[in-house]
Design a protein around this motif. Structure first.
Motif, PDB file in Angstrom:
ATOM      1  N   SER A   1      -3.480   3.043  -3.566  1.00 37.15           N
ATOM      2  CA  SER A   1      -2.586   2.716  -4.685  1.00 37.15           C
ATOM      3  C   SER A   1      -1.606   1.647  -4.230  1.00 37.15           C
ATOM      4  CB  SER A   1      -1.847   3.962  -5.173  1.00 37.15           C
ATOM      5  OG  SER A   1      -0.921   4.418  -4.205  1.00 37.15           O
ATOM      6  N   HIS A   2      -1.213   0.786  -5.179  1.00 33.69           N
ATOM      7  CA  HIS A   2      -0.489  -0.432  -4.824  1.00 33.69           C
ATOM      8  C   HIS A   2       0.708  -0.676  -5.729  1.00 33.69           C
ATOM      9  CE1 HIS A   2      -3.734  -1.719  -2.074  1.00 33.69           C
ATOM     10  NE2 HIS A   2      -4.514  -1.126  -2.949  1.00 33.69           N
TER      11      HIS A   2
ATOM     12  N   VAL B   1       0.865  -1.182   0.000  1.00 30.54           N
ATOM     13  CA  VAL B   1       0.000   0.000   0.000  1.00 30.54           C
ATOM     14  C   VAL B   1       0.899   1.229   0.000  1.00 30.54           C
ATOM     15  CG1 VAL B   1      -1.867   1.229   1.149  1.00 30.54           C
ATOM     16  CG2 VAL B   1      -1.761  -1.266   1.282  1.00 30.54           C
ATOM     17  N   CYS B   2       0.830   2.005  -1.096  1.00 35.08           N
ATOM     18  CA  CYS B   2       1.731   3.156  -1.251  1.00 35.08           C
ATOM     19  C   CYS B   2       1.081   4.472  -0.863  1.00 35.08           C
ATOM     20  CB  CYS B   2       2.225   3.245  -2.699  1.00 35.08           C
ATOM     21  SG  CYS B   2       3.074   1.761  -3.300  1.00 35.08           S
TER      22      CYS B   2
ATOM     23  N   PHE C   1       3.496  -4.235  -6.654  1.00 35.92           N
ATOM     24  CA  PHE C   1       3.456  -5.571  -7.241  1.00 35.92           C
ATOM     25  C   PHE C   1       2.294  -6.373  -6.631  1.00 35.92           C
ATOM     26  CE2 PHE C   1       4.862 -10.008  -7.273  1.00 35.92           C
ATOM     27  CZ  PHE C   1       5.203 -10.169  -8.608  1.00 35.92           C
ATOM     28  N   THR C   2       1.455  -7.065  -7.408  1.00 39.26           N
ATOM     29  CA  THR C   2       1.731  -7.471  -8.788  1.00 39.26           C
ATOM     30  C   THR C   2       0.945  -6.689  -9.837  1.00 39.26           C
ATOM     31  OG1 THR C   2      -0.030  -9.121  -8.659  1.00 39.26           O
ATOM     32  CG2 THR C   2       2.147  -9.835  -8.042  1.00 39.26           C
ATOM     33  N   GLN C   3      -0.128  -6.021  -9.449  1.00 39.03           N
ATOM     34  CA  GLN C   3      -1.005  -5.387 -10.434  1.00 39.03           C
ATOM     35  C   GLN C   3      -0.715  -3.902 -10.627  1.00 39.03           C
ATOM     36  OE1 GLN C   3      -4.893  -6.987  -8.712  1.00 39.03           O
ATOM     37  NE2 GLN C   3      -5.305  -7.189 -10.901  1.00 39.03           N
ATOM     38  N   ASN C   4      -0.062  -3.267  -9.643  1.00 37.16           N
ATOM     39  CA  ASN C   4       0.233  -1.824  -9.717  1.00 37.16           C
ATOM     40  C   ASN C   4      -1.042  -1.023  -9.992  1.00 37.16           C
ATOM     41  OD1 ASN C   4       3.119  -2.446  -9.566  1.00 37.16           O
ATOM     42  ND2 ASN C   4       2.895  -3.109 -11.700  1.00 37.16           N
ATOM     43  N   GLN C   5      -2.078  -1.313  -9.243  1.00 41.49           N
ATOM     44  CA  GLN C   5      -3.412  -0.769  -9.508  1.00 41.49           C
ATOM     45  C   GLN C   5      -3.803   0.254  -8.469  1.00 41.49           C
ATOM     46  OE1 GLN C   5      -2.887  -3.422  -7.759  1.00 41.49           O
ATOM     47  NE2 GLN C   5      -4.576  -3.899  -6.394  1.00 41.49           N
ATOM     48  N   LEU C   6      -4.876   0.976  -8.789  1.00 42.54           N
ATOM     49  CA  LEU C   6      -5.584   1.807  -7.830  1.00 42.54           C
ATOM     50  C   LEU C   6      -6.888   1.079  -7.507  1.00 42.54           C
ATOM     51  CD1 LEU C   6      -3.720   3.872  -9.468  1.00 42.54           C
ATOM     52  CD2 LEU C   6      -5.324   5.625  -8.704  1.00 42.54           C
ATOM     53  N   THR C   7      -7.194   0.954  -6.219  1.00 46.53           N
ATOM     54  CA  THR C   7      -8.391   0.223  -5.797  1.00 46.53           C
ATOM     55  C   THR C   7      -9.319   1.160  -5.050  1.00 46.53           C
ATOM     56  OG1 THR C   7      -7.129  -1.844  -5.593  1.00 46.53           O
ATOM     57  CG2 THR C   7      -9.275  -1.749  -4.502  1.00 46.53           C
ATOM     58  N   LEU C   8     -10.579   1.160  -5.469  1.00 40.05           N
ATOM     59  CA  LEU C   8     -11.608   1.975  -4.814  1.00 40.05           C
ATOM     60  C   LEU C   8     -12.421   1.067  -3.893  1.00 40.05           C
ATOM     61  CD1 LEU C   8     -12.889   4.806  -4.654  1.00 40.05           C
ATOM     62  CD2 LEU C   8     -14.469   4.082  -6.455  1.00 40.05           C
ATOM     63  N   TRP C   9     -12.497   1.454  -2.619  1.00 41.53           N
ATOM     64  CA  TRP C   9     -13.176   0.659  -1.592  1.00 41.53           C
ATOM     65  C   TRP C   9     -14.398   1.410  -1.091  1.00 41.53           C
ATOM     66  CZ3 TRP C   9     -10.521  -3.936  -0.433  1.00 41.53           C
ATOM     67  CH2 TRP C   9      -9.172  -3.989  -0.813  1.00 41.53           C
TER      68      TRP C   9
ATOM     69  N   VAL D   1       2.537   2.242  -7.902  1.00 37.87           N
ATOM     70  CA  VAL D   1       1.951   3.581  -7.897  1.00 37.87           C
ATOM     71  C   VAL D   1       2.313   4.231  -6.562  1.00 37.87           C
ATOM     72  CG1 VAL D   1      -0.134   4.931  -8.257  1.00 37.87           C
ATOM     73  CG2 VAL D   1       0.069   2.664  -9.310  1.00 37.87           C
ATOM     74  N   LEU D   2       3.363   5.030  -6.588  1.00 36.89           N
ATOM     75  CA  LEU D   2       3.950   5.528  -5.351  1.00 36.89           C
ATOM     76  C   LEU D   2       3.219   6.719  -4.765  1.00 36.89           C
ATOM     77  CD1 LEU D   2       7.692   5.285  -6.453  1.00 36.89           C
ATOM     78  CD2 LEU D   2       6.545   3.854  -4.753  1.00 36.89           C
ATOM     79  N   PHE D   3       2.646   7.592  -5.623  1.00 37.16           N
ATOM     80  CA  PHE D   3       2.130   8.861  -5.139  1.00 37.16           C
ATOM     81  C   PHE D   3       0.720   9.125  -5.673  1.00 37.16           C
ATOM     82  CE2 PHE D   3       6.699   9.273  -6.330  1.00 37.16           C
ATOM     83  CZ  PHE D   3       7.233   9.113  -5.058  1.00 37.16           C
ATOM     84  N   LEU D   4      -0.116   9.713  -4.816  1.00 35.36           N
ATOM     85  CA  LEU D   4      -1.466  10.127  -5.183  1.00 35.36           C
ATOM     86  C   LEU D   4      -1.675  11.572  -4.744  1.00 35.36           C
ATOM     87  CD1 LEU D   4      -3.767   7.107  -4.152  1.00 35.36           C
ATOM     88  CD2 LEU D   4      -2.936   7.682  -6.440  1.00 35.36           C
TER      89      LEU D   4
END
Length: 455
Positions: free
Chosen positions: A373-374, A358-359, A376-384, A402-405
């Protein structure tokens, strides 16, 4: 009543005598038979002789049975009910007139319409910009979106400004090699001044409107400054030396408080909306909650709560916009969880395993949602969806963690920067026009509006 509300029928009572008993001809109870609708001779026969014939019946031929059925149909002797109830029970009397109850009852009896599921416009980025020389370093904070709708990003030793209103890009500063690279950026609340943390432990303050450096903060840290957070005129800095320093940028001797609690690099800093509590995360897997009202530079340990549940570095921190004492924190690759804390008590309310590093974390300002933002492995953004923590959407496109938001001032658009040296924009938190409607103040309905006014 509204079309979506539950329908209710009312009978209009006698306007003169709303509580008067009705006439005897209409006052019929549903359990008392109506004698005028009954055949008393047939009823007497069925009670006496008819029952005896059934009991004393002898076998008869089929032709005799057919004759009896035909005779019974002709003489209407097939009835099995003795008592007759022709009149319906009376309609109950209304004690309160309809015109006085319709408004009040509509608020209590109408069915709540089910809330439609929010539509995510698209799950691909709306815009993608190149970000060459973006440092792939988990512990830094190189992206921020100011209140003037200008995005700041540090690429190597240079800070660039991207104006979201017209899409123009300008260079703010390029620091010397002995000072750089840039390790953190953070806009002041006014959207004009910006703080820039450097690798040599210094912090520079710049005026973005005039492109002029205002001052340099020195002497607080011994190593790079990787995290920054503003609280009005106080700039809080966190360094690789584990120190957290409050700097009053208005005075010459800018160091006003020093927080000691982390033993390794401070990589996450966030002030609460009230400015009373500060959350810090570090490479020592710790989260600290600091209360500024009880902080003292003479105390070696000043934290209000020491949260030790994470098992990896904590950089992702986000205060909830609709619950002031709720903090979300995200752990690194060895932890992979999002945890929720009550900062008044220090209790962990929930922990969710995301399956990857979790970045960064951002709350939706208009809905009860959280974006993460995450790596490895998907490098995705997840909406919860909060608090159920059900995944609403997964946004993919980055090919590295994805290091920064950063979130736009209207709260609808999110910018993400990753190790793949791209900057992407996502319309994940809704339409700005709809958000403006929701944020508009609602008119409070006057109590007893249905009643007549006394003039």
């Amino acid at each position: 009543m509204d079309a979506g509300s539950a329908t209710m029928s009312y009978t209009t009572p006698n306007p003169r005598f709303p509580l008067q008993r009705r006439g005897s001809k209409e006052n019929l109870d549903r359990f008392i038979p109506n004698r005028s609708a009954m055949d008393m001779d047939y009823a007497h026969f069925m009670v006496t002789q008819g029952r005896k014939e059934k009991d004393n019946s002898v076998p008869s031929s089929p032709s005799s049975d057919a004759y009896k059925r035909l005779l019974a149909e002709t003489l209407n002797l097939n009835r099995t009910r003795i008592l007759a109830f022709k009149n319906k029970p009376p309609v109950p009397v209304e004690l309160i007139p309809h015109q006085h109850t319709s408004s009040a009852s509509s608020t209590t009896h109408q069915a709540k319409p089910s809330k439609p599921r929010r539509h995510i416009p698209q799950q691909t980025s709306e815009r993608t910009l190149d970000a060459p020389d973006l440092l792939d370093d988990f512990y830094l904070n190189l992206l921020d979106w100011g209140s003037s709708n200008v995005l700041a990003i540090a690429l190597g030793s240079t800070v660039y400004l991207w104006d979201a209103s017209d899409g123009s890009t300008s260079e703010l500063v390029t620091v010397d090699e002995e000072h750089g690279p840039v390790t953190s950026v953070n806009w002041a609340p006014d959207g004009r001044h910006i703080a820039i943390g450097l690798n040599n432990s210094e912090v520079q303050l710049w005026d973005s409107a005039s492109n002029k450096q205002l001052r340099t903060l020195k002497g607080g840290h011994r190593c790079r400054v990787g995290s920054l957070a503003w609280n009005d005129n106080i700039l809080t800095t966190g360094g690789m030396d584990g120190r957290i320093i409050n700097n009053d940028v208005r005075v010459r001797d800018h160091i006003v408080e020093t927080y000691r609690g982390h033993t390794q690099e401070v990589c996450g800093l966030k002030w609460s909306a009230s400015g009373k509590q500060l959350a810090s995360g570090g490479n020592d897997n710790l989260v600290h909650i600091w209360d500024r009202s009880v902080a003292s530079s003479n105390s070696p340990t000043q934290y209000l709560h020491r949260l030790e549940d994470h098992t990896s570095a904590v950089k992702a921190l986000a205060w909830c916009p609709f619950q002031s004492n709720l903090l979300a924190s995200g752990g690194g690759g060895g932890d992979r969880t999002i945890k929720f804390w009550n900062t008044h008590t220090g209790a962990c309310l929930n922990s969710v395993d995301t399956g990857s590093q979790v970045c960064a974390l951002l709350w939706n300002k208009n809905e009860r949602e959280l974006l993460s933002s995450h790596g490895f492995t998907q490098n995705q953004l997840t909406l919860w969806k909060y608090p159920s923590m059900v995944k609403t959407a997964e946004l993919t496109g980055h090919t590295s963690r994805v290091l920064f938001l950063a979130q736009s001032p209207d709260g609808c658009t999110v910018a993400s920067a990753a190790g793949d040296e791209t900057l992407r924009f996502w319309n994940v938190f809704g339409d700005p026009n709809e958000a403006a409607k929701k944020s508009a103040p609602k008119k409070n309905q006057e109590p007893f509006a249905w009643a007549n006014r006394i003039r």
